[in-house]
Write a protein that holds these residues in place. Structure first.
Motif, PDB file in Angstrom:
ATOM      1  N   ALA A 461       0.953  -1.122   0.101  1.00  0.00           N
ATOM      2  CA  ALA A 461       0.101  -0.207   0.069  1.00  0.00           C
ATOM      3  C   ALA A 461       0.511   1.331   0.000  1.00  0.00           C
ATOM      4  CB  ALA A 461      -1.011  -0.100   1.258  1.00  0.00           C
ATOM      5  N   ALA A 462       2.046   1.214   0.742  1.00  0.00           N
ATOM      6  CA  ALA A 462       2.840   2.423   0.655  1.00  0.00           C
ATOM      7  C   ALA A 462       3.437   2.519  -0.394  1.00  0.00           C
ATOM      8  CB  ALA A 462       3.822   2.198   1.921  1.00  0.00           C
ATOM      9  N   ALA A 463       3.807   1.424  -1.130  1.00  0.00           N
ATOM     10  CA  ALA A 463       4.492   1.812  -2.422  1.00  0.00           C
ATOM     11  C   ALA A 463       3.791   2.068  -3.655  1.00  0.00           C
ATOM     12  CB  ALA A 463       5.198   0.225  -2.931  1.00  0.00           C
ATOM     13  N   GLN A 464       2.363   1.689  -3.757  1.00  0.00           N
ATOM     14  CA  GLN A 464       1.459   2.345  -4.500  1.00  0.00           C
ATOM     15  C   GLN A 464       1.101   3.669  -4.242  1.00  0.00           C
ATOM     16  OE1 GLN A 464      -0.195   0.704  -7.198  1.00  0.00           O
ATOM     17  NE2 GLN A 464      -0.704   2.598  -7.543  1.00  0.00           N
ATOM     18  N   PHE A 465       1.066   4.197  -2.802  1.00  0.00           N
ATOM     19  CA  PHE A 465       1.031   5.546  -2.747  1.00  0.00           C
ATOM     20  C   PHE A 465       2.060   6.410  -2.972  1.00  0.00           C
ATOM     21  CE2 PHE A 465      -0.078   9.029   0.427  1.00  0.00           C
ATOM     22  CZ  PHE A 465      -1.537   9.321   0.038  1.00  0.00           C
ATOM     23  N   ALA A 466       3.393   5.906  -2.835  1.00  0.00           N
ATOM     24  CA  ALA A 466       4.589   6.358  -3.318  1.00  0.00           C
ATOM     25  C   ALA A 466       4.691   6.887  -4.719  1.00  0.00           C
ATOM     26  CB  ALA A 466       5.645   5.638  -2.938  1.00  0.00           C
ATOM     27  N   GLU A 467       4.075   5.740  -5.781  1.00  0.00           N
ATOM     28  CA  GLU A 467       4.158   5.660  -6.896  1.00  0.00           C
ATOM     29  C   GLU A 467       3.215   7.047  -7.430  1.00  0.00           C
ATOM     30  OE1 GLU A 467       2.883   2.278  -8.856  1.00  0.00           O
ATOM     31  OE2 GLU A 467       5.053   1.155  -8.149  1.00  0.00           O
ATOM     32  N   ASP A 468       1.985   7.077  -6.876  1.00  0.00           N
ATOM     33  CA  ASP A 468       1.029   8.357  -6.872  1.00  0.00           C
ATOM     34  C   ASP A 468       1.364   9.613  -6.804  1.00  0.00           C
ATOM     35  OD1 ASP A 468      -0.425   6.132  -7.775  1.00  0.00           O
ATOM     36  OD2 ASP A 468      -1.738   6.249  -5.770  1.00  0.00           O
ATOM     37  N   VAL A 469       2.270   9.651  -5.644  1.00  0.00           N
ATOM     38  CA  VAL A 469       2.811  10.887  -5.210  1.00  0.00           C
ATOM     39  C   VAL A 469       4.070  11.629  -5.728  1.00  0.00           C
ATOM     40  CG1 VAL A 469       3.653  12.255  -2.965  1.00  0.00           C
ATOM     41  CG2 VAL A 469       1.800  10.643  -2.804  1.00  0.00           C
ATOM     42  N   LEU A 470       4.919  10.520  -6.312  1.00  0.00           N
ATOM     43  CA  LEU A 470       6.248  10.749  -6.641  1.00  0.00           C
ATOM     44  C   LEU A 470       6.350  11.712  -7.796  1.00  0.00           C
ATOM     45  CD1 LEU A 470       9.352  10.262  -6.599  1.00  0.00           C
ATOM     46  CD2 LEU A 470       9.016   8.251  -8.281  1.00  0.00           C
ATOM     47  N   PRO A 471       5.486  11.987  -8.784  1.00  0.00           N
ATOM     48  CA  PRO A 471       5.431  12.837  -9.794  1.00  0.00           C
ATOM     49  C   PRO A 471       5.397  14.370  -9.100  1.00  0.00           C
ATOM     50  CG  PRO A 471       3.894  11.238 -10.468  1.00  0.00           C
ATOM     51  CD  PRO A 471       4.301  10.923  -9.100  1.00  0.00           C
ATOM     52  N   LEU A 472       4.698  14.504  -8.060  1.00  0.00           N
ATOM     53  CA  LEU A 472       4.682  16.014  -7.415  1.00  0.00           C
ATOM     54  C   LEU A 472       6.257  16.377  -6.787  1.00  0.00           C
ATOM     55  CD1 LEU A 472       1.852  15.409  -4.961  1.00  0.00           C
ATOM     56  CD2 LEU A 472       1.500  16.465  -7.209  1.00  0.00           C
ATOM     57  N   PHE A 473       7.165  15.676  -7.057  1.00  0.00           N
ATOM     58  CA  PHE A 473       8.639  16.064  -6.723  1.00  0.00           C
ATOM     59  C   PHE A 473       9.291  16.231  -7.716  1.00  0.00           C
ATOM     60  CE2 PHE A 473       6.794  13.998  -2.762  1.00  0.00           C
ATOM     61  CZ  PHE A 473       6.883  15.030  -2.176  1.00  0.00           C
ATOM     62  N   GLN A 474       8.734  16.249  -9.196  1.00  0.00           N
ATOM     63  CA  GLN A 474       9.883  16.217 -10.350  1.00  0.00           C
ATOM     64  C   GLN A 474      10.588  17.662 -10.555  1.00  0.00           C
ATOM     65  OE1 GLN A 474       6.957  15.542 -13.516  1.00  0.00           O
ATOM     66  NE2 GLN A 474       7.267  13.181 -13.330  1.00  0.00           N
ATOM     67  N   PHE A 475      10.078  18.715  -9.842  1.00  0.00           N
ATOM     68  CA  PHE A 475      10.821  19.877  -9.945  1.00  0.00           C
ATOM     69  C   PHE A 475      12.012  19.731  -9.076  1.00  0.00           C
ATOM     70  CE2 PHE A 475       8.491  19.880  -5.847  1.00  0.00           C
ATOM     71  CZ  PHE A 475       9.302  20.820  -5.117  1.00  0.00           C
ATOM     72  N   LEU A 476      12.275  18.992  -8.245  1.00  0.00           N
ATOM     73  CA  LEU A 476      13.588  18.766  -7.282  1.00  0.00           C
ATOM     74  C   LEU A 476      14.543  18.088  -8.276  1.00  0.00           C
ATOM     75  CD1 LEU A 476      12.096  17.373  -4.273  1.00  0.00           C
ATOM     76  CD2 LEU A 476      13.081  19.822  -4.508  1.00  0.00           C
ATOM     77  N   PRO A 477      15.916  18.209  -7.798  1.00  0.00           N
ATOM     78  CA  PRO A 477      17.171  17.556  -8.360  1.00  0.00           C
ATOM     79  C   PRO A 477      16.646  15.916  -8.581  1.00  0.00           C
ATOM     80  CG  PRO A 477      17.737  19.185  -6.901  1.00  0.00           C
ATOM     81  CD  PRO A 477      16.383  18.971  -6.633  1.00  0.00           C
ATOM     82  N   PRO A 478      17.365  15.329  -9.744  1.00  0.00           N
ATOM     83  CA  PRO A 478      17.365  13.795  -9.828  1.00  0.00           C
ATOM     84  C   PRO A 478      17.793  13.195  -8.659  1.00  0.00           C
ATOM     85  CG  PRO A 478      18.280  14.787 -11.795  1.00  0.00           C
ATOM     86  CD  PRO A 478      18.202  15.922 -10.776  1.00  0.00           C
ATOM     87  N   ALA A 480      16.950  13.361  -5.430  1.00  0.00           N
ATOM     88  CA  ALA A 480      16.379  13.963  -4.190  1.00  0.00           C
ATOM     89  C   ALA A 480      15.570  13.265  -3.432  1.00  0.00           C
ATOM     90  CB  ALA A 480      16.031  15.661  -4.459  1.00  0.00           C
ATOM     91  N   VAL A 481      14.320  12.731  -4.215  1.00  0.00           N
ATOM     92  CA  VAL A 481      13.311  12.254  -3.665  1.00  0.00           C
ATOM     93  C   VAL A 481      12.993  10.931  -4.671  1.00  0.00           C
ATOM     94  CG1 VAL A 481      11.010  11.961  -3.061  1.00  0.00           C
ATOM     95  CG2 VAL A 481      12.138  14.105  -2.679  1.00  0.00           C
ATOM     96  N   THR A 482      13.219   9.804  -4.191  1.00  0.00           N
ATOM     97  CA  THR A 482      13.136   8.449  -4.858  1.00  0.00           C
ATOM     98  C   THR A 482      12.007   7.777  -4.237  1.00  0.00           C
ATOM     99  OG1 THR A 482      14.423   7.127  -3.131  1.00  0.00           O
ATOM    100  CG2 THR A 482      15.729   8.319  -5.131  1.00  0.00           C
ATOM    101  N   LEU A 483      11.441   6.699  -5.258  1.00  0.00           N
ATOM    102  CA  LEU A 483      10.509   5.944  -4.801  1.00  0.00           C
ATOM    103  C   LEU A 483      10.718   5.093  -3.664  1.00  0.00           C
ATOM    104  CD1 LEU A 483       7.758   4.584  -5.775  1.00  0.00           C
ATOM    105  CD2 LEU A 483       8.911   3.002  -7.041  1.00  0.00           C
ATOM    106  N   LYS A 484      11.822   4.269  -3.401  1.00  0.00           N
ATOM    107  CA  LYS A 484      12.235   3.856  -2.178  1.00  0.00           C
ATOM    108  C   LYS A 484      11.902   4.597  -0.852  1.00  0.00           C
ATOM    109  CE  LYS A 484      16.140   1.259  -0.109  1.00  0.00           C
ATOM    110  NZ  LYS A 484      17.371   0.951  -0.199  1.00  0.00           N
ATOM    111  N   ASP A 485      12.475   5.949  -1.110  1.00  0.00           N
ATOM    112  CA  ASP A 485      12.435   6.894   0.033  1.00  0.00           C
ATOM    113  C   ASP A 485      10.913   7.147   0.453  1.00  0.00           C
ATOM    114  OD1 ASP A 485      14.930   7.110   0.161  1.00  0.00           O
ATOM    115  OD2 ASP A 485      15.250   9.010  -0.961  1.00  0.00           O
ATOM    116  N   LEU A 486      10.328   7.478  -0.607  1.00  0.00           N
ATOM    117  CA  LEU A 486       8.665   7.622  -0.381  1.00  0.00           C
ATOM    118  C   LEU A 486       8.032   6.529   0.192  1.00  0.00           C
ATOM    119  CD1 LEU A 486       7.707   9.825  -3.452  1.00  0.00           C
ATOM    120  CD2 LEU A 486       7.927  10.544  -0.881  1.00  0.00           C
ATOM    121  N   THR A 487       8.333   5.302  -0.381  1.00  0.00           N
ATOM    122  CA  THR A 487       7.837   3.851   0.019  1.00  0.00           C
ATOM    123  C   THR A 487       7.986   3.727   1.692  1.00  0.00           C
ATOM    124  OG1 THR A 487       7.837   2.849  -1.949  1.00  0.00           O
ATOM    125  CG2 THR A 487       7.750   1.441  -0.106  1.00  0.00           C
ATOM    126  N   LEU A 488       9.430   3.902   1.969  1.00  0.00           N
ATOM    127  CA  LEU A 488       9.730   3.953   3.600  1.00  0.00           C
ATOM    128  C   LEU A 488       8.606   5.137   4.289  1.00  0.00           C
ATOM    129  CD1 LEU A 488      11.187   2.909   5.958  1.00  0.00           C
ATOM    130  CD2 LEU A 488      13.329   4.161   5.166  1.00  0.00           C
TER     131      LEU A 488
END
Length: 681
Positions: A461-478, A480-488
């Motif tokens: 569930a956390a991984a799915q939520f992270a995938e949905d939220v990750l595009p919101l951080f595209q303005f940051l440097p590569p 800077a926020v990864t899928l693994k970080d958001l899942t955790l």
């Protein structure tokens, strides 16, 4: 001058009033004599085995449980109705205790001791229980559940009952959580004949470690160590702005080294510090919140932490000393967080400290009270020498009794010694019943494999939520926020919310054991060291003691302060901000725990600890609304955002957090300077 003296009788009455676990019904003779004898025998037996060597595990757990359950059914009624009325001894209620409660106490003892009495062929009966195994196993399972209901209430009871239904009828559960189900004979065999249920790790830890350390804390407080801690707190911080509140933080931190009970710490130090805070101008609810937030730190403060820490050491199969070392820095962060808010609140409201005439002198305090420190030094020294914790507790108890008997300042009579031994045993009744009940839940988890299934579901569930939220951080440097970080991150958020939600109705130790079985594995699956994952669960479980609507430490403090309990709880939750931030820090940077994983690095430790401290300061200013002068809403929001950024081990995030905080702090400093009121914080 000396500070007010601790009134131990008054603090015991406050604890009995506000701690649900100490709500015993009144009894008369012969029940009073029997309860006293059982409590005294329980303490003496535990002290004896700690000094001479622990018996075989089955005997140890069974005898401890027999004491717990027999006393439980005498002191806790089937309902709370009539607990406050004067009891009358009748033929159907000898000593004010109904005959059915006496019968339950007797049956509980027999069912508890049946297993060690029949050890010879136990190995052959596992998986194929006899009729007597089924009878006594069934009796003990439901007697334990009833004891937990009486002492802890319905939330834990419902969880255990639902787990039993799940064990029986798992085949009707849809989806991932389904399992083939088990027969009642299989359940009794697993929960009663093996050490996977009623006689599992929770009750074993209560018998080998928790009881002894609780008894040490009770004796140490009675012989004067609690008074010494409060006096030292006044000497250190009494003169500074808002002095009594800072005294509350410091003395509660020191009390936390010998007591892991939030309510006991609250009423002990709060009975003196809360009235002092009110006298210098603190609002009653704020005074109560300071004490409650400070006192809940006792469960996470070494060397004597809450019961859950001892269970953690057994679950992780690591020395208790490692738990103490790992918990030291996070515990310090908790008290720094409370202290920061207290300081800036005092600056914002202009509250004074105490005058020199109102304070004791440090030299005189130490000259009179230094003997009371000896037992604590003895206990800590033996632990660091590598001996077993229960042996350290044994010699600590002996040293505390000797100091208490010979110390002329606060000499304990024989009656005081006996009362203290009974008081120490009294603390173990409710938590012992809860431990046995939670053992049933843990047994069902191991029988059905539910823990792995829930861990998998949470991480997915956390991984799915992270995938949905990750595009919101595209303005940051590569990167800077990864899928693994958001899942955790989202896994931690889900687990933290579960801890707080369940903690509103379940005591910390039981909550930790439950979530260690079903939630901590989800964090470990993402690569977090097990020690960090389990401490995360413990921290958020402790936070529940400050979370309305059920926050027993805050309610106790509110009762002393004469404040609104809910408002006190809300304020206490705000002041416990470090308990919200710090667990994320040591999960992302386990180096803060020192022993969480191999390869300790002092540079990483300094950077992690420094950024965490900065984040705590920023959040403290945001909550108090003051830095160099009063802060506006936008400045407070920016400081809170900066505090959140500081929890990441990412250097870029830390630098960004400092940059975000610099703007409102700079503007605030200039505003204070222009107003002619700038002063060092």
């Amino acid at each position: 001058m000396t500070t007010d003296k601790l009134d131990l009788k008054a603090t015991a009455e406050l604890e009995a009033k506000y701690d649900p676990e100490m709500h015993f019904r009144s009894v008369v003779q012969p029940a009073r004599l029997i309860v006293g004898a059982l409590l005294l025998a329980m303490s003496l037996w535990h002290v004896y085995i700690a000094g001479t060597g622990m018996p075989q595990t089955h005997w140890l757990a069974a005898v401890h449980l027999a004491f717990v359950l027999s006393i439980c059914f005498i002191v806790y009624g089937a309902t709370k109705h009539g607990h406050g009325t004067a009891p009358v001894s009748r033929w159907y209620a000898p000593g004010g205790v109904p005959l059915y409660d006496w019968a339950l106490a007797a049956v509980a003892v027999v069912a508890s001791l049946y297993i060690p009495w029949t050890l010879d062929d136990l190995a052959f009966r596992v998986g194929n229980p006899t009729d007597w195994d089924m009878v006594f196993g069934t009796i003990l399972i439901f007697v334990v559940i009833e004891a937990a209901r009486r002492s802890m209430g319905w939330p834990l009871t419902v969880i255990v009952l639902v787990s039993l239904l799940y064990a029986l009828y798992g085949y009707v559960v849809p989806g991932l959580l389904a399992h083939p189900g088990s027969t009642w004979g299989g359940i009794v065999s697993h929960l009663y004949l093996l050490d996977q249920g009623v006689f599992g790790i929770p009750i074993q830890v209560m018998a080998t470690l928790v009881f002894h350390f609780v008894l040490f804390g009770v004796i140490s407080t009675r012989m004067g160590l609690g008074q010494l801690f409060i006096d030292i707190g006044y000497c250190i911080a009494g003169k500074s702005p808002g002095g009594p509140a800072k005294v509350s933080v410091i003395s509660s931190a020191m009390m936390g080294t010998i007591s892991g009970s939030s309510v006991a710490n609250t009423v002990t130090t709060g009975s003196l510090t809360i009235p002092a805070m009110k006298r210098i101008g603190y609002r009653p609810y704020f005074a109560g919140a300071v004490e409650a937030a400070s006192s809940t730190g006792g469960q996470i403060t070494p060397p004597i932490m809450g019961a859950a820490a001892f269970v953690m050491a057994e679950f992780l199969a690591i020395p208790y000393l490692d738990i103490c070392i790992a918990a030291a820095v996070p515990a310090l962060m908790h008290y720094v967080g409370v202290f920061t808010i207290v300081h800036f609140e005092a600056r914002r409201t202009g509250l004074r400290g105490l005058s020199a005439e109102e304070l004791p002198r440090l030299g005189r305090v130490l000259a009179q009270g230094w003997p009371t420190l000896i037992p604590l030094f003895v206990l800590v020294a033996i632990i660091f020498e590598g001996y077993t914790p229960y042996l350290a507790a044994f010699w600590g108890i002996i040293a505390a009794l000797v100091v208490g008997v010979v110390n002329p300042r606060n000499r304990m009579s024989l009656r005081d010694v006996l009362d203290t031994l009974m008081e120490g045993a009294r603390y173990s009744i409710a938590v012992g019943a809860a431990a046995a009940a939670v053992g049933i839940f843990v047994g069902v988890i191991t029988l059905s494999g539910l823990g792995f299934k829930i861990s998998y579901a949470v991480t997915q569930a956390a991984a799915q939520f992270a995938e949905d939220v990750l595009p919101l951080f595209q303005f940051l440097p590569p990167d800077a926020v990864t899928l693994k970080d958001l899942t955790l991150f989202f896994t931690l958020v889900f687990v933290g919310l579960a801890c707080v939600a369940m903690g509103t109705g379940i005591p910390t130790t039981a909550l930790y054991i439950i979530l260690a079985a079903i939630a901590a594995p989800a964090i470990v699956l993402l690569g977090v060291p097990p020690l960090a994952a389990h401490l995360f669960v413990l921290y958020y479980g402790v936070l529940a003691d400050l979370t309305p609507p059920v926050c027993v430490a805050a309610y106790a403090a509110a009762g002393i302060a004469g404040a609104n309990p809910f408002r006190t709880g809300v304020q206490a939750f705000q002041m416990g901000n470090a308990k919200v931030l710090v667990p994320f820090v040591f999960v992302y940077s386990p180096v803060m725990l020192i022993v969480a994983k191999p390869g300790f690095d002092w540079v990483d430790f300094a950077v992690t600890t420094g950024s965490c401290l900065a984040g705590i300061f920023f959040l403290g200013m945001a909550i108090a609304g003051f830095a160099f002068a009063r802060l506006g809403v936008v400045s407070r929001l920016l400081l809170a955002a900066a505090a959140v950024m500081m929890i990441s081990p990412n250097v870029a995030a830390t630098v960004l957090g400092i940059a975000v905080a610099t703007l409102p702090l700079g503007v605030n400093w200039l505003a204070a300077r222009r107003a002619g009121s700038a002063a060092p914080a």
